[in-house]
Design a protein around this motif. Structure first.
Motif, short mmCIF file in Angstrom:
data_model
loop_
_atom_site.label_atom_id
_atom_site.label_comp_id
_atom_site.label_asym_id
_atom_site.label_seq_id
_atom_site.Cartn_x
_atom_site.Cartn_y
_atom_site.Cartn_z
N GLY A 77 41.54 16.89 50.98
CA GLY A 77 41.58 15.22 51.98
C GLY A 77 42.35 15.72 53.22
O GLY A 77 42.91 16.73 53.47
N GLU A 78 42.27 15.20 54.17
CA GLU A 78 43.05 14.96 55.29
C GLU A 78 43.79 13.69 55.82
O GLU A 78 42.92 12.54 55.67
N LEU A 79 44.91 13.74 55.95
CA LEU A 79 45.55 12.26 56.16
C LEU A 79 45.66 12.24 57.88
O LEU A 79 46.28 13.19 58.43
N THR A 80 45.02 11.18 58.55
CA THR A 80 45.22 10.92 59.94
C THR A 80 45.65 9.70 60.30
O THR A 80 45.44 8.78 59.59
N ILE A 81 46.62 9.72 61.34
CA ILE A 81 46.92 8.30 61.91
C ILE A 81 46.39 8.19 63.14
O ILE A 81 46.38 9.25 64.06
N LEU A 82 45.74 7.12 63.46
CA LEU A 82 45.00 6.74 64.80
C LEU A 82 45.65 5.67 65.30
O LEU A 82 45.94 4.75 64.77
N TRP A 83 46.09 5.78 66.52
CA TRP A 83 46.70 5.01 67.29
C TRP A 83 45.77 4.23 68.12
O TRP A 83 45.20 4.66 69.01
N GLU A 84 45.38 2.88 67.65
CA GLU A 84 44.41 2.16 68.39
C GLU A 84 45.12 0.65 68.82
O GLU A 84 46.37 0.66 68.56
N ALA A 85 44.32 -0.22 68.96
CA ALA A 85 44.83 -1.88 69.46
C ALA A 85 45.74 -2.06 68.11
O ALA A 85 46.68 -2.72 68.26
N GLU A 86 45.16 -1.80 66.84
CA GLU A 86 45.96 -2.17 65.71
C GLU A 86 46.37 -0.80 65.05
O GLU A 86 45.28 0.22 65.19
#
Length: 331
Positions: free
Chosen positions: A69-78
């Protein structure tokens, strides 16, 4: 946020035990080919899965990587945390589809539904499951070695006395198995320790034996003698055979390479597994113009030493042999 149930579901999908995860984790974190025992990580992985929110991000990320798997953090409005799981390779999907009599699409759909069932539907979460055609491989068995290794496991699975050897727990059972003299315990050692011993020897061979020099030696004397004392079910011999299989082909392309191997193993069950491993390798390396002759010895070391000397003398006096010296001798 990642929950314990997410990891539990993934392990269930892969049909992995916690020990299997720790073993893969150890190989993933190996440095320079040196693989630590799975027991080193068993406890920390167990704690990380039990309480992901209290664990180091580095540990969680590596566990996710090992689980394809791949752990990704997306910085968006929330703030949205996306876990992208790269499932079985295409080849593995094909194999599973054949085993279950289904199409690849059916198997992929089934895996997708299984993965999604482990996550709670929340607006703050987003799940993407991506079927990948390639898995990340850091070091693996040579295909010939892998085939022989699998064949030995298949053979063991058909022997009643070895039944259940893969279900034993490394952290609880490995010490006891080393002290026992029965087939199930020895088969468990083969399952738990063969890969580690194999890759340790492969790493040493990569750094000690100069391939160019070995090719030169084989070019003029294409017979190799290998003495494996306490042969541990053939791990070192298999690693050496891989070294020969992966040598540059220039200069030895048309050469018939002979490997004469003596394996000394006082444990009768390890001796049996060693013989089976050598028999499998013997057949599988012939297409590469490599011919293995082995002598398995199940005797105390003092007696085995005399048996080895006699065997090697007979090889040198063989009327059909043109080689009358123990050159290219490794032990």
């Amino acid at each position: 946020m990642i929950h314990k149930e997410d990891f539990d579901q993934r392990l269930k999908e892969l049909d992995w035990t916690l020990y299997r995860l720790a073993k893969e984790f150890a190989e993933y974190r190996a440095v320079g080919g040196d693989i630590s025992p799975a027991s080193r990580y068993h406890s920390s992985i167990s704690k990380a899965i039990e309480s992901p929110g209290k664990s180091r991000l580095e540990t969680i990320e590596d566990i996710v990587q090992v689980l394809n798997g791949e752990l990704t953090i997306l910085w968006e409005a929330e703030k949205v945390v996306t876990i992208r799981l790269e499932d079985e390779t295409l080849e593995a999907l094909k194999q599973r589809a054949e085993n279950h009599g289904k199409t690849i699409n059916e198997i992929a759909k089934q895996l997708l539904l299984q993965a999604m069932s482990g996550f709670t539907a929340q607006k703050s979460k987003q799940l993407n499951l991506v079927m990948a055609e390639e898995a990340k491989i850091y070091r693996s068995f040579h295909p010939v070695i892998a085939s022989a290794y699998s064949a030995v496991h298949q053979w063991l699975s058909e022997i009643p006395e070895a039944k259940g050897y893969k279900e034993l727990d490394y952290s609880e059972d490995i010490s006891d198995s080393l002290d026992k003299a029965d087939l199930k315990s020895t088969a468990f050692q083969f399952y738990a320790l063969f890969a580690r011993n194999y890759f340790e020897v492969a790493h040493i061979l990569d750094n000690v034996i100069n391939s160019t020099r070995l090719v030169h030696s084989i070019k003029y004397n294409p017979r190799i003698y290998l003495l494996d004392v306490g042969c541990a079910m053939g791990a070192a011999t298999a690693a050496f055979i891989e070294k020969i299989l992966t040598l540059p082909k220039e200069g030895i392309q048309s050469k018939r390479i002979e490997i004469v191997c003596v394996g000394i193993e006082p444990n009768i069950y390890s001796y049996a597994i060693y013989k089976k491993m050598m028999q499998e390798l013997q057949e599988k390396i012939k297409p590469f113009n490599i011919f293995l002759e082995f002598k398995a010895i199940n005797e105390p070391l003092s007696q085995a030493t005399l048996t080895t000397i006699t065997y090697l003398k007979n090889k040198l006096n063989d009327k059909d042999s043109t080689v009358k010296a123990l050159s290219n001798f490794f032990w």
